[in-house]
Design an enzyme around this catalytic site. Sequence first.
Site, short mmCIF file in Angstrom:
data_model
loop_
_atom_site.label_atom_id
_atom_site.label_comp_id
_atom_site.label_asym_id
_atom_site.label_seq_id
_atom_site.Cartn_x
_atom_site.Cartn_y
_atom_site.Cartn_z
N GLU A 144 -1.29 -8.23 5.53
CA GLU A 144 -1.01 -8.52 6.94
C GLU A 144 -2.27 -8.46 7.81
OE1 GLU A 144 -0.75 -5.75 5.44
OE2 GLU A 144 -1.03 -4.05 6.79
N HIS A 204 -3.44 -4.91 1.70
CA HIS A 204 -2.77 -5.17 2.98
C HIS A 204 -2.75 -6.67 3.26
CE1 HIS A 204 -2.51 -1.10 4.89
NE2 HIS A 204 -3.31 -0.82 3.88
N CYS A 254 0.83 -1.21 0.00
CA CYS A 254 0.00 0.00 0.00
C CYS A 254 0.87 1.27 0.00
CB CYS A 254 -0.99 -0.05 1.15
SG CYS A 254 -2.42 0.96 0.83
N1 GLN Z 1 -3.48 6.41 0.43
C1 GLN Z 1 -2.30 6.16 1.20
C2 GLN Z 1 -1.09 6.92 0.65
O1 GLN Z 1 -1.19 7.60 -0.33
C3 GLN Z 1 -1.98 4.68 1.26
C4 GLN Z 1 -3.04 3.97 2.04
C5 GLN Z 1 -2.57 2.77 2.78
O2 GLN Z 1 -1.36 2.52 2.93
N2 GLN Z 1 -3.49 2.03 3.33
O3 GLN Z 1 -0.03 6.85 1.23
#
Ligand code: GLN
Length: 196
Positions: A172, A170, A79
């Site tokens: 995890e 994610h 992410c």
């Molecule tokens: N939208 C977040 C970002 O731009 C990432 C979101 C997340 O890690 N769950 O960093």
Amino acid sequence: MTIIGVLGLQGAVREHIRSVEASGAEGIIIKRKEQLDEIDGLILPGGESTTMRRLIDKYDFLDALKQFGQSGKPIFGTCAGLILLANEIVGQDHAHLELMDMKVQRNAFGRQKESFEAKLEVKGVADDFEAVFIRAPYVVEVGTDVEVLATFNDAIVAAKQGHYLCSAFHPELTDDHRLTAYFVEMVKTSKKELAS
Ligand code: GLN
């Protein structure tokens, strides 16, 4: 023992440690750049990439993280961690670690889909992976060295480039540790190769 660090400046850190340990490796939280010498692989967790970058600069981590990757040790970005790995971010002049040859779009699924789950086929990992997306990015374009591992509605949501792995979701946050276990195997293989 294979030791995997989780960058512990911000974000979903403890959940990754739990997943690493469920996958048969030791997990440690990385808060100082000197600790990078103690680990065989690194996870960049989800969170907020702009906040994480601010803290990376504050604690003087940027070059140390780049060198860690360039030394051949595996990195898994999830992410916000995926955003940190990309060499291009849509709408931004500067990217962060620039270790993976891909262009990413932040918050790519829009407001209606702030968070959702989807069952994905992840190449080499599982054909029924329950993926949790939270304000997730996706990958818009990849270079020729990048292998796409998963897509959701035609958007790239997991990829691998040599010893770098990334997911927009994610892995995890559920009890399905197969993607983390896949990364642990990458780290074990690289540890043997780097030692020989
Ligand atoms: N939208 C977040 C970002 O731009 C990432 C979101 C997340 O890690 N769950 O960093």
